[in-house]
Scaffold this motif. Sequence first.
Motif, PDB file in Angstrom:
ATOM      1  N   ALA A  86       0.840  -1.201   0.000  1.00 42.16           N
ATOM      2  CA  ALA A  86       0.000   0.000   0.000  1.00 42.16           C
ATOM      3  C   ALA A  86       0.874   1.249   0.000  1.00 42.16           C
ATOM      4  O   ALA A  86       1.915   1.288   0.667  1.00 42.16           O
ATOM      5  CB  ALA A  86      -0.905   0.001   1.225  1.00 42.16           C
ATOM      6  N   ASN A  87       0.487   2.236  -0.778  1.00 45.14           N
ATOM      7  CA  ASN A  87       1.162   3.540  -0.844  1.00 45.14           C
ATOM      8  C   ASN A  87       2.665   3.414  -1.092  1.00 45.14           C
ATOM      9  O   ASN A  87       3.469   4.044  -0.412  1.00 45.14           O
ATOM     10  CB  ASN A  87       0.887   4.352   0.423  1.00 45.14           C
ATOM     11  N   SER A  88       3.022   2.594  -2.060  1.00 48.18           N
ATOM     12  CA  SER A  88       4.432   2.461  -2.426  1.00 48.18           C
ATOM     13  C   SER A  88       4.542   2.286  -3.939  1.00 48.18           C
ATOM     14  O   SER A  88       3.550   2.107  -4.627  1.00 48.18           O
ATOM     15  CB  SER A  88       5.080   1.286  -1.697  1.00 48.18           C
ATOM     16  N   CYS A  89       5.772   2.342  -4.435  1.00 50.67           N
ATOM     17  CA  CYS A  89       6.030   2.222  -5.873  1.00 50.67           C
ATOM     18  C   CYS A  89       7.002   1.092  -6.127  1.00 50.67           C
ATOM     19  O   CYS A  89       7.803   0.737  -5.257  1.00 50.67           O
ATOM     20  CB  CYS A  89       6.637   3.529  -6.407  1.00 50.67           C
ATOM     21  N   GLU A  90       6.935   0.547  -7.332  1.00 49.08           N
ATOM     22  CA  GLU A  90       7.820  -0.543  -7.741  1.00 49.08           C
ATOM     23  C   GLU A  90       8.245  -0.309  -9.185  1.00 49.08           C
ATOM     24  O   GLU A  90       7.433   0.071 -10.025  1.00 49.08           O
ATOM     25  CB  GLU A  90       7.072  -1.872  -7.637  1.00 49.08           C
ATOM     26  N   THR A  91       9.522  -0.524  -9.479  1.00 49.55           N
ATOM     27  CA  THR A  91      10.016  -0.452 -10.852  1.00 49.55           C
ATOM     28  C   THR A  91       9.760  -1.791 -11.510  1.00 49.55           C
ATOM     29  O   THR A  91      10.237  -2.821 -11.034  1.00 49.55           O
ATOM     30  CB  THR A  91      11.512  -0.111 -10.870  1.00 49.55           C
ATOM     31  N   LEU A  92       9.002  -1.779 -12.631  1.00 46.38           N
ATOM     32  CA  LEU A  92       8.684  -3.007 -13.342  1.00 46.38           C
ATOM     33  C   LEU A  92       9.695  -3.288 -14.449  1.00 46.38           C
ATOM     34  O   LEU A  92      10.025  -4.439 -14.703  1.00 46.38           O
ATOM     35  CB  LEU A  92       7.273  -2.947 -13.917  1.00 46.38           C
ATOM     36  N   LEU A  93      10.138  -2.242 -15.141  1.00 50.13           N
ATOM     37  CA  LEU A  93      11.147  -2.380 -16.194  1.00 50.13           C
ATOM     38  C   LEU A  93      12.201  -1.301 -16.004  1.00 50.13           C
ATOM     39  O   LEU A  93      11.855  -0.144 -15.766  1.00 50.13           O
ATOM     40  CB  LEU A  93      10.518  -2.210 -17.585  1.00 50.13           C
ATOM     41  N   ARG A  94      13.451  -1.650 -16.135  1.00 49.16           N
ATOM     42  CA  ARG A  94      14.546  -0.680 -16.033  1.00 49.16           C
ATOM     43  C   ARG A  94      15.073  -0.349 -17.423  1.00 49.16           C
ATOM     44  O   ARG A  94      15.052  -1.183 -18.317  1.00 49.16           O
ATOM     45  CB  ARG A  94      15.674  -1.228 -15.180  1.00 49.16           C
ATOM     46  N   GLY A  95      15.553   0.865 -17.591  1.00 47.37           N
ATOM     47  CA  GLY A  95      16.092   1.304 -18.874  1.00 47.37           C
ATOM     48  C   GLY A  95      15.038   2.058 -19.670  1.00 47.37           C
ATOM     49  O   GLY A  95      13.865   2.114 -19.300  1.00 47.37           O
ATOM     50  N   GLU A  96      15.485   2.669 -20.758  1.00 51.78           N
ATOM     51  CA  GLU A  96      14.569   3.444 -21.593  1.00 51.78           C
ATOM     52  C   GLU A  96      13.487   2.553 -22.168  1.00 51.78           C
ATOM     53  O   GLU A  96      13.739   1.436 -22.584  1.00 51.78           O
ATOM     54  CB  GLU A  96      15.329   4.118 -22.744  1.00 51.78           C
ATOM     55  N   LEU A  97      12.266   3.071 -22.184  1.00 52.38           N
ATOM     56  CA  LEU A  97      11.152   2.327 -22.758  1.00 52.38           C
ATOM     57  C   LEU A  97      11.308   2.284 -24.272  1.00 52.38           C
ATOM     58  O   LEU A  97      11.672   3.275 -24.894  1.00 52.38           O
ATOM     59  CB  LEU A  97       9.832   2.979 -22.364  1.00 52.38           C
ATOM     60  N   THR A  98      11.019   1.142 -24.854  1.00 51.29           N
ATOM     61  CA  THR A  98      11.207   0.976 -26.291  1.00 51.29           C
ATOM     62  C   THR A  98       9.892   0.917 -27.054  1.00 51.29           C
ATOM     63  O   THR A  98       9.893   0.909 -28.274  1.00 51.29           O
ATOM     64  CB  THR A  98      12.008  -0.313 -26.582  1.00 51.29           C
ATOM     65  N   ALA A  99       8.778   0.849 -26.347  1.00 53.63           N
ATOM     66  CA  ALA A  99       7.472   0.786 -26.997  1.00 53.63           C
ATOM     67  C   ALA A  99       6.599   1.926 -26.487  1.00 53.63           C
ATOM     68  O   ALA A  99       6.868   2.509 -25.438  1.00 53.63           O
ATOM     69  CB  ALA A  99       6.811  -0.552 -26.706  1.00 53.63           C
ATOM     70  N   ARG A 100       5.576   2.231 -27.246  1.00 50.50           N
ATOM     71  CA  ARG A 100       4.630   3.261 -26.803  1.00 50.50           C
ATOM     72  C   ARG A 100       3.589   2.672 -25.856  1.00 50.50           C
ATOM     73  O   ARG A 100       3.168   3.310 -24.903  1.00 50.50           O
ATOM     74  CB  ARG A 100       3.950   3.884 -28.014  1.00 50.50           C
ATOM     75  N   PHE A 101       3.167   1.429 -26.104  1.00 45.13           N
ATOM     76  CA  PHE A 101       2.089   0.826 -25.328  1.00 45.13           C
ATOM     77  C   PHE A 101       2.595  -0.327 -24.481  1.00 45.13           C
ATOM     78  O   PHE A 101       3.333  -1.192 -24.953  1.00 45.13           O
ATOM     79  CB  PHE A 101       0.975   0.332 -26.257  1.00 45.13           C
ATOM     80  N   TYR A 102       2.163  -0.330 -23.222  1.00 45.04           N
ATOM     81  CA  TYR A 102       2.409  -1.422 -22.289  1.00 45.04           C
ATOM     82  C   TYR A 102       1.050  -1.796 -21.716  1.00 45.04           C
ATOM     83  O   TYR A 102       0.099  -1.009 -21.778  1.00 45.04           O
ATOM     84  CB  TYR A 102       3.387  -0.992 -21.186  1.00 45.04           C
ATOM     85  N   TYR A 103       0.949  -2.979 -21.163  1.00 47.11           N
ATOM     86  CA  TYR A 103      -0.341  -3.479 -20.689  1.00 47.11           C
ATOM     87  C   TYR A 103      -0.197  -3.976 -19.261  1.00 47.11           C
ATOM     88  O   TYR A 103       0.779  -4.648 -18.927  1.00 47.11           O
ATOM     89  CB  TYR A 103      -0.835  -4.588 -21.619  1.00 47.11           C
TER      90      TYR A 103
END
Length: 185
Positions: A86-103
């Motif tokens: 609750a009330n926290s953040c998590e990094t799902l992918l590291r590095g520059e994003l390469t796509a416009r859409f994620y799901y």
Amino acid sequence: MSFPSDGMTRFFPLSQRLARAMSRGSRRLCQALLVLCAAVPAVSLFPDAAAAEFRLCNRTQSRIGIALGYKDGDIWTTEGWWNVSANSCETLLRGELTARFYYLYAVDYDQGGEWAGKAYMCTREKEFTIKAADDCLARGFDRTGFFEVDTQEQKAWTVQLTESGQSKPAQANVPPPPPPPPRPR
């Protein structure tokens, strides 16, 4: 006590005898090391590609589980589960994003409910990485509806999941809009 005027002695108080004993080559090496040591802290002041990432922030009072879908080359890939307190953040992918859409697909462990959509991809109950999004049931996986996240081709993006209402948190099929893109620096 006097020191040679080669500039090095401003950084290190070497004795005159040691400074004279130093060969010209080792003085240059020490000067190069000094320049490098001075540059390292300055480099850390500038943002770099390593700071780019896809993050999810859980702005609810519940623990949530996250599954992520994205295109990896020509193949759709789904991964899960990230458990976000609750009330926290998590990094799902590291590095520059390469796509416009994620799901994303998210489930509220404490209150029940989900954040879901109409982009169907494969998941399973335990930790997973699944290649391809077709024939989920035939391949022994669950078929789960993910919602689309448009990163607007930014190199980094954060999704904020919030409670959809006071009486039934996390019941919305469509998440709240993502935060505005970061301001140019």
